[in-house]
Design a protein around this motif. Structure first.
Motif, mmCIF file in Angstrom:
data_model
loop_
_atom_site.group_PDB
_atom_site.id
_atom_site.type_symbol
_atom_site.label_atom_id
_atom_site.label_comp_id
_atom_site.label_asym_id
_atom_site.label_seq_id
_atom_site.Cartn_x
_atom_site.Cartn_y
_atom_site.Cartn_z
ATOM 1 N N ARG A 75 52.321 -1.348 -6.786
ATOM 2 C CA ARG A 75 51.420 -0.825 -7.815
ATOM 3 C C ARG A 75 50.454 0.220 -7.262
ATOM 4 N N GLY A 76 50.542 0.479 -5.967
ATOM 5 C CA GLY A 76 49.624 1.424 -5.342
ATOM 6 C C GLY A 76 48.347 0.779 -4.850
ATOM 7 N N ALA A 77 48.246 -0.542 -4.939
ATOM 8 C CA ALA A 77 47.020 -1.225 -4.520
ATOM 9 C C ALA A 77 46.920 -1.305 -3.004
ATOM 10 N N THR A 78 45.700 -1.196 -2.493
ATOM 11 C CA THR A 78 45.430 -1.331 -1.066
ATOM 12 C C THR A 78 44.900 -2.730 -0.782
ATOM 13 N N ASN B 77 45.501 12.082 6.400
ATOM 14 C CA ASN B 77 44.046 12.299 6.458
ATOM 15 C C ASN B 77 43.317 10.996 6.132
ATOM 16 N N THR B 78 43.355 10.077 7.086
ATOM 17 C CA THR B 78 42.813 8.740 6.830
ATOM 18 C C THR B 78 41.827 8.260 7.890
ATOM 19 N N GLU B 79 41.433 9.120 8.815
ATOM 20 C CA GLU B 79 40.525 8.670 9.881
ATOM 21 C C GLU B 79 39.246 8.059 9.322
ATOM 22 N N TRP B 80 38.780 8.592 8.220
ATOM 23 C CA TRP B 80 37.514 8.141 7.619
ATOM 24 C C TRP B 80 37.634 6.754 6.989
ATOM 25 N N LEU B 81 38.850 6.219 6.907
ATOM 26 C CA LEU B 81 39.077 4.916 6.268
ATOM 27 C C LEU B 81 39.262 3.782 7.273
ATOM 28 N N LYS B 82 39.289 4.087 8.566
ATOM 29 C CA LYS B 82 39.507 3.055 9.575
ATOM 30 C C LYS B 82 38.443 1.965 9.477
ATOM 31 N N ALA C 72 45.937 3.755 -3.787
ATOM 32 C CA ALA C 72 46.243 4.970 -3.015
ATOM 33 C C ALA C 72 47.619 5.498 -3.404
ATOM 34 N N ALA C 73 47.825 6.786 -3.154
ATOM 35 C CA ALA C 73 49.093 7.423 -3.513
ATOM 36 C C ALA C 73 49.312 8.668 -2.670
ATOM 37 N N GLY C 74 50.594 9.040 -2.493
ATOM 38 C CA GLY C 74 50.928 10.305 -1.858
ATOM 39 C C GLY C 74 51.180 10.201 -0.369
ATOM 40 N N ASP C 75 51.105 11.339 0.302
ATOM 41 C CA ASP C 75 51.489 11.442 1.710
ATOM 42 C C ASP C 75 50.585 10.671 2.662
ATOM 43 N N ALA C 76 49.414 10.245 2.199
ATOM 44 C CA ALA C 76 48.511 9.483 3.064
ATOM 45 C C ALA C 76 48.899 8.013 3.127
ATOM 46 N N THR C 77 49.884 7.602 2.345
ATOM 47 C CA THR C 77 50.251 6.189 2.251
ATOM 48 C C THR C 77 51.569 5.883 2.943
ATOM 49 N N THR C 78 51.950 4.611 2.879
ATOM 50 C CA THR C 78 53.191 4.154 3.499
ATOM 51 C C THR C 78 54.423 4.452 2.662
ATOM 52 N N VAL C 79 54.281 5.197 1.572
ATOM 53 C CA VAL C 79 55.458 5.579 0.793
ATOM 54 C C VAL C 79 56.461 6.253 1.738
ATOM 55 N N PRO C 80 57.737 5.868 1.706
ATOM 56 C CA PRO C 80 58.670 6.331 2.745
ATOM 57 C C PRO C 80 59.057 7.798 2.681
ATOM 58 N N TYR C 81 58.977 8.436 1.524
ATOM 59 C CA TYR C 81 59.452 9.815 1.412
ATOM 60 C C TYR C 81 58.312 10.738 1.011
ATOM 61 N N LYS C 82 57.994 11.702 1.861
ATOM 62 C CA LYS C 82 56.873 12.606 1.616
ATOM 63 C C LYS C 82 57.371 13.816 0.831
ATOM 64 N N GLN C 83 57.442 13.667 -0.473
ATOM 65 C CA GLN C 83 57.939 14.708 -1.362
ATOM 66 C C GLN C 83 56.965 14.887 -2.518
ATOM 67 N N ILE C 84 56.883 16.100 -3.051
ATOM 68 C CA ILE C 84 55.953 16.382 -4.147
ATOM 69 C C ILE C 84 56.237 15.497 -5.344
ATOM 70 N N LEU D 44 45.500 0.023 7.430
ATOM 71 C CA LEU D 44 46.299 1.187 7.781
ATOM 72 C C LEU D 44 47.485 0.748 8.625
ATOM 73 N N SER D 45 48.577 1.476 8.503
ATOM 74 C CA SER D 45 49.754 1.208 9.323
ATOM 75 C C SER D 45 49.519 1.722 10.738
ATOM 76 N N PRO D 46 50.386 1.383 11.692
ATOM 77 C CA PRO D 46 50.234 1.921 13.055
ATOM 78 C C PRO D 46 50.222 3.443 13.088
ATOM 79 N N ARG D 47 50.832 4.114 12.080
ATOM 80 C CA ARG D 47 50.845 5.581 12.020
ATOM 81 C C ARG D 47 49.625 6.128 11.289
ATOM 82 N N GLY D 48 48.713 5.247 10.881
ATOM 83 C CA GLY D 48 47.507 5.694 10.203
ATOM 84 C C GLY D 48 47.667 5.861 8.707
#
Length: 525
Positions: free
Chosen positions: A474-477, A453-458, A484-496, A463-467
């Motif tokens: 450190r989580g810095a943009t 959910n990152t369309e509003w940040l373009k 930033a943190a969580g599933d909206a970021t480039t972190v490789p594993y989308k887990q809780i 953003l990566s090619p996948r948005g």
């Protein structure tokens, strides 16, 4: 109907009743009516403040009302509220019996002040983890304001109604006979639709808020962890979330959350909110971000604009907006959304009992969905774009053992067909031969992954090619003071559990940013 353990738990809850309640049933000669009567008799036996009577005064059978004796206050269920709805039943008993609901006092006053007659009907399924929030919200509102009535209807038991009213997804809510809404709704969302001035008043309140030290945007596991870690530092912390809990609210079984062998998404979301509220965190729910405005000078304030027209300012911002179900993007998908196109097999599967459906996607989610649906529907066709399924082998073996499942690989869905009201077919192209064929069916369950959910940040953060939001360790943009943190970021594993760790990291990173700002140090002293 109730085992000894449930009776013991329910008996303890019923001690909280402040006023006598009556259970009034309408039954027929069917097996489900017998089960319901046994349940109601069990409940009545557990408290001298509860009585049971069969009147058969409701056309829906089996059904029952929970009525506050001597008043017009009642809550109704058409069906047997077990499974995910057992909590809804317990809360309805308590709230009709005078136990106050856990709703902010100002919101309760807003509910009492509603003028008019509001007759709500909610179609749900007992396997739906999204339904209880909506049902519990409407039940609580009907216990507060006698002008509001509500009946929760098990769609699996009342198939003729489901067909007649073209209910293709749950929860589906009708108000005074007209469609009111689909999907999970909380009290504030319902009120916003009934009281058109509520959103404007909320926006004005938000505009008046002082700047935060840390503002978290998003209320999923990453956002909750970030808020807790920030608040524990003693700095002014806020959360602006479209819906607190995020994607977790749509998650059925969670079996890999460390220290907890099994839980369910909605339960975890409640626990997250309770934990956040133990700290001085300003939680602003139902707020969707629309624009990020970076600080105009070093050490300046960052602005987050909201769709409501309000805006919030902060010295640092943590973006944790999560992800949503990815759509196919083919003709007919949006037109028939909630009319045959669905994204939650657990929620909507029971509505397709005895029908033909397709599952789009051959990963773990798609194969698990096909296995679950095969036990409910007449036939499942699984369509995978790749040349082979991508799910774990153990799941593939289970899927292939089912006689009512067909598997299509190298299949590209090109169109969802319908008659203008609901889905009746799917067009699938063979990627090898180029030939297309039409599959006649009544439902399509899309399970092809998540979209950040990152369309509003373009144009604002990298953003990566996948948005996905690009972050460092450190989580810095790419924007100073924005993490930033969580599933909206480039972190490789989308887990809780990964999202929670990332949220904590981002909060520590935000604090590190703040303590290096002279102005922040001066104000904190």
């Amino acid at each position: 109907m109730l085992d000894a353990n449930l009776k013991s738990q329910l008996s303890t809850y019923l001690e909280k009743l402040q006023q006598p309640i009556e259970l009034v049933s309408s039954l027929d000669d069917g097996e489900k009516s017998s089960e319901l009567e046994a349940l109601l008799q069990d409940i009545a036996s557990l408290s001298d403040k509860v009585t049971y009577e069969r009147r058969d005064d409701d056309a829906r059978r089996p059904s029952f009302a929970i009525a506050r004796a001597g008043t017009d206050v009642d809550v109704r269920f058409a069906g047997i509220p077990m499974g995910h709805e057992f909590t809804s039943l317990v809360l309805a008993l308590l709230q009709v019996g005078g136990h106050p609901p856990k709703i902010d006092t100002a919101v309760q006053d807003q509910i009492r002040d509603l003028e008019g007659t509001f007759r709500f009907e909610t179609y749900m399924s007992l396997s739906c983890q999204s339904c209880p929030d909506t049902i519990q919200a409407l039940n609580a509102m009907s216990a507060i304001n006698p002008n509001i009535t509500h009946v929760a209807i098990d769609g699996a038991l009342f198939q003729e109604e489901v067909e007649a009213r073209e209910v293709m997804a749950v929860p589906t809510v009708f108000l005074n006979g007209e469609l009111f809404g689909n999907g999970r709704m909380e009290v504030e969302q319902i009120l916003a639709k009934l009281d058109t001035g509520a959103a404007a008043r909320s926006a004005e309140q938000i505009k008046a808020k002082a700047p935060f030290d840390v503002l978290v945007v998003g209320g999923g596991p990453a956002g909750a962890a970030a808020a807790i870690y920030a608040a524990r530092k003693g700095i002014r912390t806020g959360i602006a979330a479209e819906r607190f809990g995020g994607q977790v609210l749509d998650t059925m079984a969670i079996e890999n959350f460390i220290s907890m062998p099994y839980t369910e998404g909605p339960k975890l979301a409640v626990a997250l909110e309770q934990h956040v509220r133990e700290y001085e965190v300003d939680l602003m729910n139902l707020q969707r971000a629309s624009k990020l405005v970076p600080a105009q000078e070093p050490g300046g304030l960052i602005e987050v604009q909201l769709e409501s027209g309000a805006s919030l300012k902060a010295k640092s911002v943590i973006l944790s907006t999560g992800a949503r179900w990815r759509q196919m993007g083919v003709p007919g998908e949006e037109q028939y959304r909630n009319r045959g196109v669905a994204y939650c097999p657990h929620c909507d599967g029971p509505l397709y009992k005895g029908k033909r459906v397709a599952v789009i996607g051959g990963g773990n989610s798609g194969v698990e969905a096909a296995i679950d649906l095969a036990g409910i529907v007449q036939h499942v066709t699984l369509v995978e774009f790749d040349a082979k399924l991508r799910a774990d082998e153990v799941l593939q073996r289970k899927l292939r053992s089912l006689k009512n499942v067909d598997i299509i690989t190298s299949g590209q869905t090109t169109e969802v067909l319908g008659d203008g009201k609901k889905v009746n077919g799917l067009v699938v192209k063979d990627r090898n031969s180029g030939e297309s064929r039409t599959i006649e069916l009544e439902g399509v369950f899309v399970q092809i992954g998540l979209l950040p959910n990152t369309e509003w940040l373009k144009g604002t953060v990298e953003l990566s090619p996948r948005g996905e939001i690009v972050i460092d360790e450190r989580g810095a943009t790419s924007v100073p003071g924005v993490l930033a943190a969580g599933d909206a970021t480039t972190v490789p594993y989308k887990q809780i559990v990964v999202a929670m760790g990332a949220g904590s990291t981002a909060a520590l990173g935000a604090f590190d940013h703040l303590i290096r700002m002279p102005a922040a140090l001066a104000e904190a002293a």
